[in-house]
Write a protein that holds these residues in place. Structure first.
Motif, PDB file in Angstrom:
ATOM      1  N   SER A   1       0.832  -1.197   0.000  1.00  0.00           N
ATOM      2  CA  SER A   1       0.000   0.000   0.000  1.00  0.00           C
ATOM      3  C   SER A   1       0.874   1.257   0.000  1.00  0.00           C
ATOM      4  O   SER A   1       1.668   1.457  -0.915  1.00  0.00           O
ATOM      5  N   TYR A   2       0.767   2.113   1.022  1.00  0.00           N
ATOM      6  CA  TYR A   2       1.626   3.296   1.092  1.00  0.00           C
ATOM      7  C   TYR A   2       3.093   2.890   1.115  1.00  0.00           C
ATOM      8  O   TYR A   2       3.958   3.610   0.591  1.00  0.00           O
ATOM      9  N   GLY A   3       3.374   1.728   1.689  1.00  0.00           N
ATOM     10  CA  GLY A   3       4.735   1.215   1.674  1.00  0.00           C
ATOM     11  C   GLY A   3       5.242   0.947   0.272  1.00  0.00           C
ATOM     12  O   GLY A   3       6.454   0.950   0.032  1.00  0.00           O
ATOM     13  N   GLY A   4       4.328   0.700  -0.672  1.00  0.00           N
ATOM     14  CA  GLY A   4       4.730   0.560  -2.066  1.00  0.00           C
ATOM     15  C   GLY A   4       5.166   1.886  -2.658  1.00  0.00           C
ATOM     16  O   GLY A   4       6.164   1.957  -3.396  1.00  0.00           O
ATOM     17  N   LEU A   5       4.432   2.963  -2.335  1.00  0.00           N
ATOM     18  CA  LEU A   5       4.842   4.293  -2.793  1.00  0.00           C
ATOM     19  C   LEU A   5       6.198   4.668  -2.204  1.00  0.00           C
ATOM     20  O   LEU A   5       7.037   5.265  -2.873  1.00  0.00           O
ATOM     21  N   VAL A   6       6.402   4.305  -0.937  1.00  0.00           N
ATOM     22  CA  VAL A   6       7.681   4.569  -0.277  1.00  0.00           C
ATOM     23  C   VAL A   6       8.798   3.734  -0.904  1.00  0.00           C
ATOM     24  O   VAL A   6       9.900   4.234  -1.169  1.00  0.00           O
ATOM     25  N   SER A   7       8.511   2.464  -1.170  1.00  0.00           N
ATOM     26  CA  SER A   7       9.544   1.572  -1.714  1.00  0.00           C
ATOM     27  C   SER A   7       9.974   1.983  -3.108  1.00  0.00           C
ATOM     28  O   SER A   7      11.155   1.891  -3.448  1.00  0.00           O
ATOM     29  N   ARG A   8       9.038   2.437  -3.926  1.00  0.00           N
ATOM     30  CA  ARG A   8       9.476   2.877  -5.260  1.00  0.00           C
ATOM     31  C   ARG A   8      10.312   4.139  -5.151  1.00  0.00           C
ATOM     32  O   ARG A   8      11.249   4.348  -5.923  1.00  0.00           O
ATOM     33  N   ARG A   9      10.004   5.011  -4.168  1.00  0.00           N
ATOM     34  CA  ARG A   9      10.851   6.182  -3.949  1.00  0.00           C
ATOM     35  C   ARG A   9      12.241   5.751  -3.483  1.00  0.00           C
ATOM     36  O   ARG A   9      13.240   6.407  -3.807  1.00  0.00           O
ATOM     37  N   ALA A  10      12.311   4.665  -2.720  1.00  0.00           N
ATOM     38  CA  ALA A  10      13.616   4.150  -2.308  1.00  0.00           C
ATOM     39  C   ALA A  10      14.428   3.729  -3.526  1.00  0.00           C
ATOM     40  O   ALA A  10      15.636   3.986  -3.606  1.00  0.00           O
ATOM     41  N   VAL A  11      13.769   3.075  -4.474  1.00  0.00           N
ATOM     42  CA  VAL A  11      14.454   2.666  -5.704  1.00  0.00           C
ATOM     43  C   VAL A  11      14.910   3.894  -6.476  1.00  0.00           C
ATOM     44  O   VAL A  11      16.058   3.955  -6.965  1.00  0.00           O
ATOM     45  N   LEU A  12      14.048   4.894  -6.586  1.00  0.00           N
ATOM     46  CA  LEU A  12      14.421   6.110  -7.299  1.00  0.00           C
ATOM     47  C   LEU A  12      15.532   6.866  -6.575  1.00  0.00           C
ATOM     48  O   LEU A  12      16.275   7.626  -7.195  1.00  0.00           O
ATOM     49  N   ALA A  13      15.662   6.633  -5.260  1.00  0.00           N
ATOM     50  CA  ALA A  13      16.730   7.265  -4.478  1.00  0.00           C
ATOM     51  C   ALA A  13      18.034   6.484  -4.539  1.00  0.00           C
ATOM     52  O   ALA A  13      19.034   6.899  -3.947  1.00  0.00           O
ATOM     53  N   GLY A  14      18.025   5.346  -5.244  1.00  0.00           N
ATOM     54  CA  GLY A  14      19.261   4.605  -5.442  1.00  0.00           C
ATOM     55  C   GLY A  14      19.408   3.331  -4.654  1.00  0.00           C
ATOM     56  O   GLY A  14      20.502   2.750  -4.630  1.00  0.00           O
ATOM     57  N   ALA A  15      18.335   2.850  -4.015  1.00  0.00           N
ATOM     58  CA  ALA A  15      18.435   1.594  -3.263  1.00  0.00           C
ATOM     59  C   ALA A  15      18.882   0.468  -4.192  1.00  0.00           C
ATOM     60  O   ALA A  15      18.285   0.243  -5.248  1.00  0.00           O
ATOM     61  N   GLU A  16      19.908  -0.252  -3.771  1.00  0.00           N
ATOM     62  CA  GLU A  16      20.449  -1.342  -4.587  1.00  0.00           C
ATOM     63  C   GLU A  16      19.720  -2.641  -4.239  1.00  0.00           C
ATOM     64  O   GLU A  16      20.016  -3.276  -3.230  1.00  0.00           O
ATOM     65  N   ILE A  17      18.763  -3.001  -5.058  1.00  0.00           N
ATOM     66  CA  ILE A  17      17.982  -4.217  -4.841  1.00  0.00           C
ATOM     67  C   ILE A  17      17.966  -5.035  -6.127  1.00  0.00           C
ATOM     68  O   ILE A  17      18.225  -4.513  -7.214  1.00  0.00           O
ATOM     69  N   VAL A  18      17.672  -6.329  -5.992  1.00  0.00           N
ATOM     70  CA  VAL A  18      17.563  -7.166  -7.182  1.00  0.00           C
ATOM     71  C   VAL A  18      16.135  -7.244  -7.678  1.00  0.00           C
ATOM     72  O   VAL A  18      15.892  -7.598  -8.832  1.00  0.00           O
ATOM     73  N   GLY A  19      15.164  -6.917  -6.806  1.00  0.00           N
ATOM     74  CA  GLY A  19      13.783  -6.987  -7.224  1.00  0.00           C
ATOM     75  C   GLY A  19      12.878  -6.192  -6.302  1.00  0.00           C
ATOM     76  O   GLY A  19      13.126  -6.080  -5.100  1.00  0.00           O
ATOM     77  N   LEU A  20      11.806  -5.639  -6.891  1.00  0.00           N
ATOM     78  CA  LEU A  20      10.831  -4.825  -6.171  1.00  0.00           C
ATOM     79  C   LEU A  20       9.459  -5.450  -6.327  1.00  0.00           C
ATOM     80  O   LEU A  20       9.014  -5.741  -7.441  1.00  0.00           O
ATOM     81  N   THR A  21       8.768  -5.643  -5.201  1.00  0.00           N
ATOM     82  CA  THR A  21       7.381  -6.098  -5.220  1.00  0.00           C
ATOM     83  C   THR A  21       6.498  -4.980  -4.689  1.00  0.00           C
ATOM     84  O   THR A  21       6.702  -4.489  -3.580  1.00  0.00           O
ATOM     85  N   LEU A  22       5.533  -4.580  -5.515  1.00  0.00           N
ATOM     86  CA  LEU A  22       4.530  -3.591  -5.124  1.00  0.00           C
ATOM     87  C   LEU A  22       3.255  -4.358  -4.810  1.00  0.00           C
ATOM     88  O   LEU A  22       2.627  -4.928  -5.700  1.00  0.00           O
ATOM     89  N   LEU A  23       2.877  -4.385  -3.539  1.00  0.00           N
ATOM     90  CA  LEU A  23       1.739  -5.169  -3.083  1.00  0.00           C
ATOM     91  C   LEU A  23       0.581  -4.249  -2.724  1.00  0.00           C
ATOM     92  O   LEU A  23       0.689  -3.433  -1.814  1.00  0.00           O
ATOM     93  N   SER A  24      -0.507  -4.380  -3.469  1.00  0.00           N
ATOM     94  CA  SER A  24      -1.704  -3.575  -3.202  1.00  0.00           C
ATOM     95  C   SER A  24      -1.357  -2.097  -3.138  1.00  0.00           C
ATOM     96  O   SER A  24      -1.796  -1.364  -2.253  1.00  0.00           O
ATOM     97  N   SER A  25      -0.562  -1.655  -4.091  1.00  0.00           N
ATOM     98  CA  SER A  25      -0.145  -0.264  -4.187  1.00  0.00           C
ATOM     99  C   SER A  25      -0.524   0.246  -5.568  1.00  0.00           C
ATOM    100  O   SER A  25      -0.996  -0.516  -6.408  1.00  0.00           O
ATOM    101  N   GLY A  26      -0.332   1.544  -5.799  1.00  0.00           N
ATOM    102  CA  GLY A  26      -0.820   2.090  -7.059  1.00  0.00           C
ATOM    103  C   GLY A  26       0.173   2.979  -7.757  1.00  0.00           C
ATOM    104  O   GLY A  26       1.294   3.208  -7.280  1.00  0.00           O
ATOM    105  N   PRO A  27      -0.231   3.542  -8.899  1.00  0.00           N
ATOM    106  CA  PRO A  27       0.665   4.377  -9.697  1.00  0.00           C
ATOM    107  C   PRO A  27       0.882   5.767  -9.124  1.00  0.00           C
ATOM    108  O   PRO A  27       1.838   6.446  -9.486  1.00  0.00           O
ATOM    109  N   GLY A  28      -0.012   6.204  -8.252  1.00  0.00           N
ATOM    110  CA  GLY A  28       0.079   7.546  -7.688  1.00  0.00           C
ATOM    111  C   GLY A  28      -0.902   7.683  -6.545  1.00  0.00           C
ATOM    112  O   GLY A  28      -1.130   6.732  -5.796  1.00  0.00           O
ATOM    113  N   GLU A  29      -1.487   8.844  -6.427  1.00  0.00           N
ATOM    114  CA  GLU A  29      -2.381   9.122  -5.308  1.00  0.00           C
ATOM    115  C   GLU A  29      -3.551   8.148  -5.251  1.00  0.00           C
ATOM    116  O   GLU A  29      -3.946   7.551  -6.256  1.00  0.00           O
ATOM    117  N   LEU A  30      -4.095   8.000  -4.052  1.00  0.00           N
ATOM    118  CA  LEU A  30      -5.238   7.125  -3.831  1.00  0.00           C
ATOM    119  C   LEU A  30      -6.444   7.695  -4.566  1.00  0.00           C
ATOM    120  O   LEU A  30      -6.759   8.884  -4.417  1.00  0.00           O
TER     121      LEU A  30
END
Length: 286
Positions: free
Chosen positions: A110-139
């Protein structure tokens, strides 16, 4: 019945964060790291049914509380709880967890998905991202957004306790809430009361104003060769399954719809969610 109170063998831990300790549940292992990020008003316990199976699959599994929630203190500044600054917190945590060179898979709910994609955009070095029950933008418009708009002035004027009382009155007519066991209701009440006003207001602002960053995320994932999975409940009442499927297409990501689940597949149908997560994550790591 699965819930935040489902038994597990994870141990409470405090991780280093910018505002003090980050509360976590962790089952240590020597394999790759799975970092699980909850949503607004949520906590590490939202992943309770997943912890043991993920650890049994060979992962060092870490579920956290975001700042301002449950066991993680946070600042008084509401803007600190928008997805971008929280994404920086998660990106820094990824770096610390992976300091020994182990790969990290990141999942945000959910909101953690919006946060996690921002982490990726901030340079988090991960091998994979799962967005669970999250969306493209605002609710989008709907019941959940209406609750946010109702709660914000009450939070500002009266604080956490009175806001919880109003939400309890709203839940009185919700059949799904009436089926929640008493012990779980006590947990959810106590958890809500431990949130900070700044965190709830800031996250509410983020949920109503986060832009569509799918294009930016898609470019970042492609540039780094990072894999992505979008998963949601078949009856999700926050972002619609069709909107999340479209997001997956735009990200060139895998998509999975979890039967018998709405906005919280980790507690509503953990078995089917795990049947998607674990093979996908192992493929990413192969």
């Amino acid at each position: 019945m699965h819930s935040q109170l489902s038994p597990h063998r994870a141990v409470r831990a405090d991780l280093s964060g910018p505002y003090g300790p980050i509360g976590a549940l962790r089952i240590r292992g020597e394999g790759p790291i799975a970092l699980l990020v909850p949503g607004c008003t949520g906590s590490k316990e939202d992943f309770a049914p997943l912890l043991d199976p993920i650890a049994d699959a060979g992962f060092d599994v870490v579920a956290i509380d975001l700042p301002g929630h449950q066991d993680s203190p946070g600042p008084a500044d509401e803007a600190s709880y928008l997805p971008a600054p929280l994404g920086q917190v998660v990106a820094e945590l990824v770096g610390k967890l992976a300091a020994d060179g182990r790969p990290v898979v990141l999942m945000g709910h959910s909101y953690g998905g919006l946060v996690s994609r921002r982490a990726v955009l901030a340079g988090a070095e991960i091998v994979g991202l799962t967005l669970l029950s999250s969306g493209p933008g605002e609710l989008p418009s709907g019941g959940r957004r209406a609750v946010l708009e109702l709660a914000e002035p009450i939070l500002h004027q009266h604080g956490i306790g009175p806001t919880h009382d109003v939400l309890e009155k709203l839940n009185a007519s919700n059949p799904r809430w009436q089926n929640v066991p008493a012990e779980q209701r006590v947990f959810l009440r106590d958890r809500f009361l431990r949130n900070s006003v700044a965190a709830l207001v800031g996250m509410g602002t983020g949920l109503r104003g986060e832009p569509d960053l799918v294009g930016d995320l898609a470019r970042s994932l492609r540039a780094r060769g990072t894999s992505c999975l979008v998963a949601c409940g078949a009856d999700d009442d926050a972002w619609s399954p069709s909107a999340q499927r479209d997001m997956a297409d735009r990200l060139e990501a895998d998509f999975s719809m979890i039967a018998g689940a709405a906005h919280s597949p980790a507690t509503e149908n953990p078995a089917e969610l795990l049947a998607t997560l674990l093979p996908t994550w192992k493929t990413w790591l192969a």
